[in-house]
Design a protein around this motif. Sequence first.
Motif, PDB file in Angstrom:
ATOM      1  N   GLU A  21       0.836  -1.212   0.000  1.00 19.47           N
ATOM      2  CA  GLU A  21       0.000   0.000   0.000  1.00 19.47           C
ATOM      3  C   GLU A  21       0.869   1.261   0.000  1.00 19.47           C
ATOM      4  O   GLU A  21       0.581   2.229  -0.713  1.00 19.47           O
ATOM      5  CB  GLU A  21      -0.916  -0.021   1.221  1.00 19.47           C
ATOM      6  CG  GLU A  21      -1.978   1.052   1.234  1.00 19.47           C
ATOM      7  CD  GLU A  21      -3.038   0.876   0.157  1.00 19.47           C
ATOM      8  OE1 GLU A  21      -3.624   1.892  -0.253  1.00 19.47           O
ATOM      9  OE2 GLU A  21      -3.260  -0.284  -0.279  1.00 19.47           O
TER      10      GLU A  21
ATOM     11  N   TYR B 102       0.570   8.832   1.476  1.00 18.65           N
ATOM     12  CA  TYR B 102      -0.229   9.147   2.663  1.00 18.65           C
ATOM     13  C   TYR B 102       0.406  10.299   3.430  1.00 18.65           C
ATOM     14  O   TYR B 102       1.618  10.517   3.384  1.00 18.65           O
ATOM     15  CB  TYR B 102      -0.338   7.910   3.566  1.00 18.65           C
ATOM     16  CG  TYR B 102      -1.204   6.825   2.966  1.00 18.65           C
ATOM     17  CD1 TYR B 102      -2.587   6.863   3.108  1.00 18.65           C
ATOM     18  CD2 TYR B 102      -0.641   5.782   2.232  1.00 18.65           C
ATOM     19  CE1 TYR B 102      -3.385   5.886   2.535  1.00 18.65           C
ATOM     20  CE2 TYR B 102      -1.435   4.804   1.655  1.00 18.65           C
ATOM     21  CZ  TYR B 102      -2.812   4.862   1.809  1.00 18.65           C
ATOM     22  OH  TYR B 102      -3.600   3.900   1.239  1.00 18.65           O
TER      23      TYR B 102
ATOM     24  N   ARG C 262       2.306   1.942  -3.403  1.00 15.44           N
ATOM     25  CA  ARG C 262       1.361   2.313  -4.456  1.00 15.44           C
ATOM     26  C   ARG C 262       0.663   3.648  -4.232  1.00 15.44           C
ATOM     27  O   ARG C 262       0.173   4.265  -5.178  1.00 15.44           O
ATOM     28  CB  ARG C 262       0.294   1.209  -4.604  1.00 15.44           C
ATOM     29  CG  ARG C 262       0.824  -0.091  -5.181  1.00 15.44           C
ATOM     30  CD  ARG C 262      -0.258  -1.097  -5.480  1.00 15.44           C
ATOM     31  NE  ARG C 262      -0.956  -1.527  -4.262  1.00 15.44           N
ATOM     32  CZ  ARG C 262      -2.238  -1.299  -4.014  1.00 15.44           C
ATOM     33  NH1 ARG C 262      -2.966  -0.618  -4.879  1.00 15.44           N
ATOM     34  NH2 ARG C 262      -2.785  -1.734  -2.909  1.00 15.44           N
ATOM     35  N   HIS C 263       0.602   4.104  -2.979  1.00 13.25           N
ATOM     36  CA  HIS C 263      -0.122   5.333  -2.680  1.00 13.25           C
ATOM     37  C   HIS C 263       0.677   6.245  -1.747  1.00 13.25           C
ATOM     38  O   HIS C 263       1.567   5.792  -1.037  1.00 13.25           O
ATOM     39  CB  HIS C 263      -1.476   5.016  -2.035  1.00 13.25           C
ATOM     40  CG  HIS C 263      -2.385   4.215  -2.903  1.00 13.25           C
ATOM     41  ND1 HIS C 263      -2.539   2.840  -2.774  1.00 13.25           N
ATOM     42  CD2 HIS C 263      -3.195   4.585  -3.929  1.00 13.25           C
ATOM     43  CE1 HIS C 263      -3.399   2.408  -3.673  1.00 13.25           C
ATOM     44  NE2 HIS C 263      -3.809   3.434  -4.393  1.00 13.25           N
TER      45      HIS C 263
END
Length: 217
Positions: free
Chosen positions: A40, A46, A43-44
Amino acid sequence: MAAILIVEDEISINELVKRNLQLVGHHCTSVFDGKTAISEIERHTYDLIILDIMLPEIDGFEVFKKVHETPTIFLTVRSSLSDRIKGFSMGADDYLTKPFEMLELLARVEAVLRRTQKNKSCFEAGAVRIDFDSRQVFYMGQLVECTPKEFELLEVLVKNRNIALSRERLLELVWGYDYEGDTRTIDVHIQKLRKKLGWENMIKTVYKLGYRLEVNQ
């Protein structure tokens, strides 16, 4: 508000943290093991990661190595000094030991986001705009005179919006542990804020408990 990744393998805790963070306006993603967390993170992007140390597959310390400078709060049942030192020495922004009060977690999240400049210094709802940096409040474009305690109470309500707060908790957060007054102080200040800001229908009275600032996200 902020995009937050919650990495916690205990489903009940994960959901509780997510629900409360969403209540105050954050956007949250939940994962339950270290391997999925790393995927996660790759891929992204935050603004903040809440990271348990004791995780299946890969532990939190190993996950943290893949964080790439994203602000991180460690969340764990471990309370030993060595674990805390290791977490901070690796660059963690904060460390919270279970069990914890949700309001404490919310406060720590707010503090980390403020330090990392990922949180807005202004809040707007209806005709009201609050500038936390200058400690100014505007209603329909006009400056509203607030006492220091009125502003601090307003700040607590905003930061914990959509969450019911008892009168005792509000006294503790605004006036401090050693305040010798009674809870009627809260009622008086709430009435003044409602009148000054036109928030008669937004600051809700919670029966036999206290108050909640109700804001649609």
